[in-house]
Design an enzyme around this catalytic site. Structure first.
Site, short mmCIF file in Angstrom:
data_model
loop_
_atom_site.label_atom_id
_atom_site.label_comp_id
_atom_site.label_asym_id
_atom_site.label_seq_id
_atom_site.Cartn_x
_atom_site.Cartn_y
_atom_site.Cartn_z
N SER A 135 0.85 -1.18 0.00
CA SER A 135 0.00 0.00 0.00
C SER A 135 0.89 1.24 0.00
CB SER A 135 -0.88 -0.03 1.25
OG SER A 135 -1.64 1.15 1.38
N LYS A 165 -2.88 5.02 -2.57
CA LYS A 165 -3.84 5.80 -1.82
C LYS A 165 -4.26 6.98 -2.68
CE LYS A 165 -3.96 3.68 2.22
NZ LYS A 165 -5.21 3.17 2.83
N ASP A 240 -13.78 -1.72 2.74
CA ASP A 240 -12.88 -1.92 3.87
C ASP A 240 -13.62 -1.43 5.13
OD1 ASP A 240 -10.93 -1.58 5.88
OD2 ASP A 240 -9.48 -0.54 4.64
N GLY A 292 -4.27 -4.50 5.89
CA GLY A 292 -3.23 -4.31 6.90
C GLY A 292 -3.46 -3.01 7.64
O1 OSB Z 1 -7.23 1.60 4.52
O2 OSB Z 1 -6.17 -0.18 4.19
C1 OSB Z 1 -6.27 0.89 4.76
C2 OSB Z 1 -3.16 1.53 6.89
C3 OSB Z 1 -3.73 2.05 8.01
C4 OSB Z 1 -5.09 2.23 8.08
C5 OSB Z 1 -5.88 1.88 6.99
C6 OSB Z 1 -5.32 1.33 5.85
C7 OSB Z 1 -3.93 1.19 5.78
C8 OSB Z 1 -3.22 0.72 4.61
C9 OSB Z 1 -1.86 0.11 4.81
O3 OSB Z 1 -3.62 0.84 3.49
C10 OSB Z 1 -1.91 -1.37 4.86
C11 OSB Z 1 -0.61 -1.96 5.36
O4 OSB Z 1 0.34 -2.01 4.58
O5 OSB Z 1 -0.55 -2.38 6.53
MG MG Z 2 -8.39 0.52 3.10
#
Ligand code: OSB
Ligand code: MG
Length: 371
Positions: A135, A165, A240, A292
């Protein structure tokens, strides 16, 4: 084996680079690890994946600690648990799934250790390695050049899928630039609720970039809006933040608000619930993947076991430890040809390295069973 003590270890671990999303920027992961100690002296571990502020969902770290101290620890301490019974008992506390999951996982880890069973085995893992995605945050410089440099590093490292993102003003251009440089890499985007229904046709302009999915474009409870976006876009919509339970997963599917789902064990209250959602999605042929929350090795080990279930057909946000931390609190997870190995030891199969735990710790709360 009854649970005799719960320890809440508050850690601060610097991130290797700032992680900016539509809901804010993190430079340090402040995380609470829950340690459950049973009457036979086993130590189980769970990670509380809250952020420091309620920007991703309503929970936040200081609030989760209060919920654990005031409400969850008194339920858990001094008793013997199996995972299903603990799950129904914790259900009397409304919401607070991230807090509940951390305690439930620590107890589950100790319970599995007592049975000498791994979490993967308990959940029904069918793979010994899982495909990893990564991500990618919004660059703090807000330049395409910085984004391409970061993505290039991950592609070179072997990641099997890239997630960007996005937010209004940072979407079509960065996606086009990444797609142009890597025409065939599996690519997806995550908006963390930054758009509104009025953006449906704007989001449909992402269709030309052959994305795997668009994750959580709208607000957590905007089911109707997600349906409108899903009808406007050819790209699959993934939820999500909206998915908090088996029932919300079923609603998303039946209502055609999403055609695939990001499962995060924290967000649904733990691994028992995560498996139920997986089973439902598998039976409805809805692809799932493991999300994650910038986990340490403790949360990562458990997530990888979950991602080894048969319905996890898309690469997850289960990246290697060095994507997040120069030094992790556990032995690091190292990328192996774009995959990570599913832990095989009893329970979650990993525990903090004592010296790292002490060095990273900023607070410790010990809660004991009263006799
Ligand atoms: O929306 O998936 C998400 C991290 C923190 C809170 C929300 C999200 C995320 C990530 C990172 O997208 C996922 C990771 O690499 O742990
Ligand atoms: Mg997400």
């Amino acid at each position: 084996m009854s649970i005799e003590a719960l320890r809440l270890h508050s850690l601060e671990i610097p991130l290797v680079r700032p992680f900016r999303t539509s809901f804010g920027t993190q430079t340090v992961r402040d995380v609470v690890l829950v340690e459950a100690i049973d009457s036979d002296g086993r130590h189980g571990w769970g990670e509380c994946v809250t952020m420091a502020w309620p920007g991703y969902n309503a929970e936040y770290t200081a609030g989760a600690v209060a919920v654990i101290e005031r409400y969850l620890a008194p339920i858990v301490l001094g008793q013997d648990w199996d995972p299903e019974r603990l799950r129904s008992k914790l259900d009397v506390i409304r919401g607070n799934e991230l807090a509940k999951a951390s305690v439930a996982t620590a107890v589950l880890d100790a319970w599995l250790q007592s049975r000498e069973q791994s979490l993967g085995d308990y959940l029904g893992a069918v793979r010994d390695h899982v495909d990893c995605g990564v991500s990618v945050g919004i660059p703090t410089s807000e330049t395409i050049a910085e984004l391409l440099e970061e993505v290039g590093g991950y592609v070179d490292a072997g990641y099997r899928r890239i997630k960007l993102k996005i937010e209004p003003g940072w979407d079509l251009e960065p996606v086009a630039a990444v797609r142009e440089l890597w025409p065939s890499i599996p690519l997806q985007v995550d908006a963390n609720q930054a758009y509104t229904r009025e953006h449906a046709h704007h989001l449909a302009r992402l269709d030309e970039f052959d994305l795997l999915l668009i994750e959580q474009p709208l607000g957590e409870d905007d089911w109707w809006g997600h349906r409108i976006v899903a009808e406007a876009c050819a790209t699959p919509i993934c939820l999500d933040e909206s998915i908090l339970s088996l029932e919300s997963a079923e609603a998303a599917i039946e209502f055609k608000a999403a055609s695939n789902i990001n499962i995060k064990p924290g967000r649904v209250g733990g691994f028992v619930q995560a498996k139920e959602i997986h089973d439902l999605c598998l039976s409805r042929e809805i692809p799932v993947w493991c999300g994650g929350m910038l986990e340490t090795g403790v949360g990562r080990a458990a997530n990888i076991a979950l991602a080894a279930l048969p319905g996890f057909t898309l690469p997850g946000d289960t990246s290697a430890s060095n994507r997040y931390y120069a030094e992790d609190v556990t032995k690091p997870f190292v990328l192996d040809n774009g995959t990570l190995p599913v832990p095989t030891g009893p329970g979650i199969g990993i525990a903090p390295i004592p010296e790292n735990l002490t060095a990273m710790r900023v607070d410790l709360i010990e809660l004991m069973a009263t006799r």
